[in-house]
Design a protein around this motif. Structure first.
Motif, PDB file in Angstrom:
ATOM      1  N   PRO A  70       0.805  -1.233   0.000  1.00 58.95           N
ATOM      2  CA  PRO A  70       0.000   0.000   0.000  1.00 58.95           C
ATOM      3  C   PRO A  70       0.836   1.282   0.000  1.00 58.95           C
ATOM      4  N   TRP A  71       2.114   1.186   0.376  1.00 62.18           N
ATOM      5  CA  TRP A  71       2.957   2.383   0.459  1.00 62.18           C
ATOM      6  C   TRP A  71       3.992   2.445  -0.669  1.00 62.18           C
ATOM      7  N   LYS A  72       3.949   1.505  -1.593  1.00 60.21           N
ATOM      8  CA  LYS A  72       4.958   1.434  -2.650  1.00 60.21           C
ATOM      9  C   LYS A  72       4.922   2.663  -3.553  1.00 60.21           C
ATOM     10  N   THR A  73       3.750   3.041  -4.023  1.00 54.02           N
ATOM     11  CA  THR A  73       3.639   4.175  -4.949  1.00 54.02           C
ATOM     12  C   THR A  73       4.088   5.472  -4.295  1.00 54.02           C
ATOM     13  N   ALA A  74       3.641   5.701  -3.069  1.00 55.27           N
ATOM     14  CA  ALA A  74       4.018   6.926  -2.364  1.00 55.27           C
ATOM     15  C   ALA A  74       5.522   6.961  -2.099  1.00 55.27           C
ATOM     16  N   ALA A  75       6.117   5.810  -1.797  1.00 52.95           N
ATOM     17  CA  ALA A  75       7.552   5.750  -1.537  1.00 52.95           C
ATOM     18  C   ALA A  75       8.348   6.080  -2.793  1.00 52.95           C
ATOM     19  N   LYS A  76       7.899   5.554  -3.940  1.00 51.26           N
ATOM     20  CA  LYS A  76       8.592   5.851  -5.195  1.00 51.26           C
ATOM     21  C   LYS A  76       8.475   7.335  -5.541  1.00 51.26           C
ATOM     22  N   ALA A  77       7.290   7.905  -5.328  1.00 46.54           N
ATOM     23  CA  ALA A  77       7.092   9.326  -5.609  1.00 46.54           C
ATOM     24  C   ALA A  77       7.987  10.184  -4.714  1.00 46.54           C
ATOM     25  N   HIS A  78       8.148   9.775  -3.474  1.00 49.42           N
ATOM     26  CA  HIS A  78       9.020  10.503  -2.540  1.00 49.42           C
ATOM     27  C   HIS A  78      10.454  10.538  -3.064  1.00 49.42           C
ATOM     28  N   CYS A  79      10.966   9.386  -3.489  1.00 49.08           N
ATOM     29  CA  CYS A  79      12.334   9.322  -4.003  1.00 49.08           C
ATOM     30  C   CYS A  79      12.486  10.117  -5.302  1.00 49.08           C
ATOM     31  N   ASP A  80      11.493  10.036  -6.167  1.00 40.73           N
ATOM     32  CA  ASP A  80      11.573  10.702  -7.475  1.00 40.73           C
ATOM     33  C   ASP A  80      11.626  12.223  -7.344  1.00 40.73           C
ATOM     34  N   THR A  81      11.080  12.758  -6.269  1.00 41.10           N
ATOM     35  CA  THR A  81      11.009  14.223  -6.115  1.00 41.10           C
ATOM     36  C   THR A  81      11.953  14.747  -5.040  1.00 41.10           C
ATOM     37  N   TYR A  82      12.841  13.903  -4.545  1.00 41.21           N
ATOM     38  CA  TYR A  82      13.731  14.248  -3.445  1.00 41.21           C
ATOM     39  C   TYR A  82      15.065  14.739  -4.015  1.00 41.21           C
TER      40      TYR A  82
END
Length: 390
Positions: A70-82
């Motif tokens: 359930p947290w995979k998409t949000a985690a990837k988005a976090h890394c992509d914009t960090y």
């Protein structure tokens, strides 16, 4: 069918029965066996914990088993914009090794220690578990040693962070003086009558292990440093006690994923950390037996029946051996908790340890993959904090 997994430990009930027979414990129980004091867990003791271990490649990481999907998409988005993450990946891909070459980012210190950890050549392994029989009656009558905790803490407060970290000589616990105002641990050694050589080993870290620990903890904290996520990764070597009868053991972790806002020790830990300076390829069974014992001690001391900590994949162990990261997901059910409590059912219950890795800290491809998993772990712990109002 193979009797053992690639990890060198039983991976099925049939394989476990073979090893239990070979080690002479097939008809024994961890609750009744007479165990001698030791500074590390031995195979017969490990077998009696009824653990099955399976090692799998990093590309096989199971998002469903870990409960992190359930947290995979949000985690990837976090890394992509960090932004800091982008700079770190650029430096790693470029093969930069000098700290003067690193771009200014939240990951600069992590990259420095990752480079140092990759150059560690030691085979030394500090034990993380020691076994102690229950004290005989005459020992229980002996006066306990009184520890002057204030004096110990005063020594720790004079320590400072160095690029060449040294192990404190007089302190028995690793206490971070910069815990952001959190209460200091009130923990005192649980077995002061334990032989001094065992006490020394369980409370120390070698210089090389300190480097590996710094590499891992600084990296995972940097991943969510500039965010609203309140959970943190702590260096605290928390003691976890597995008390059986007539024996017990204590496991010391090298850190843990922590909800620092709660004083509830049962709810504080969300993942364990274990590091070794030595390679897992050459020391796999010994390392894995220690790690399994840590997870068992976590379950035994903080079972949280019916709570979020017993949800799928909630008991996770994050490891780094030299320059390689591993993630191990513990799978179990209430029957195994009953077994730990001394109430086994008619059928044997097992703790299944699913190890994934390694992720090479010198590979930008590997680090991009594992970063998403580690951020998802932090996001889930933060969601738990909110759900449980901690």
């Amino acid at each position: 069918m193979s009797n053992q997994s690639g990890a060198g430990l039983p991976d099925s009930q049939r394989a476990w029965e073979t090893r239990a027979t070979a080690t002479g414990v097939i008809h024994q129980s961890v609750h009744s066996a007479s165990l001698e004091s030791a500074s590390e867990i031995k195979e017969p003791q490990y077998v009696m914990l009824q653990v099955l271990w399976r090692d799998r490649q990093r590309r096989e990481f199971d998002w469903k088993l870990s409960g992190l999907e359930p947290w995979k998409t949000a985690a990837k988005a976090h890394c992509d914009t960090y932004k800091s993450w982008t700079l770190y990946c650029e430096d790693l891909a470029a093969g930069k090794t000098k700290k003067s070459e690193f771009q200014e980012s939240s990951f600069a210190v992590a990259l420095l220690y990752q480079r140092q950890a990759a150059n560690v050549t030691t085979m030394e392994m500090t034990p993380s578990v020691f076994v102690t029989p229950h004290e005989p009656r005459d020992l229980r009558k002996m006066p306990r040693i009184n520890y002057d905790e204030d004096a110990m803490l005063a020594e720790v407060d004079h320590l400072h962070i160095s690029s060449n970290p040294q192990t404190p000589v007089h302190s028995r616990t690793l206490i971070d003086p910069d815990e952001g105002g959190l209460p200091r641990s009130s923990y005192k050694p649980s077995s002061p009558n334990e032989p001094e050589d065992i006490q020394r080993q369980i409370y120390r870290q070698s210089k090389d292990e300190q480097i590996v620990n710094a590499a891992l903890i600084s990296f995972v904290n940097a991943l969510t440093l500039h965010s609203d996520i309140c959970v943190v990764w702590s260096f605290h070597r928390i003691p976890l006690k597995a008390d059986f009868n007539p024996a017990s053991y204590e496991a010391r972790t090298d850190g843990y994923l922590e909800i620092p806002s709660t004083t509830d020790e049962w709810k504080r830990i969300r993942a364990l950390v274990e590091v070794k300076a030595a390679s897992r390829r050459k020391n796999g069974p010994t390392i894995r037996m220690q790690e399994a014992a840590q997870v068992v001690a976590w379950l035994k001391s903080r079972p949280d029946r019916g709570g979020l900590l017993n949800g799928p994949g909630r008991r996770i162990l994050l490891s780094q051996d030299r320059h390689e990261i591993f993630i191990t997901v513990a799978e179990y059910d209430d029957k195994y908790l009953d077994f730990l409590d001394g109430n086994p059912g008619p059928d044997r219950a097992f703790l299944r340890m699913h190890e994934f890795g390694p992720w090479n800290t010198q590979s930008v491809k590997d680090m991009k993959q594992v970063a998403v998993i580690l951020v998802a772990m932090a996001l889930r712990a933060e969601a738990d904090r909110i759900a449980e109002n901690l």
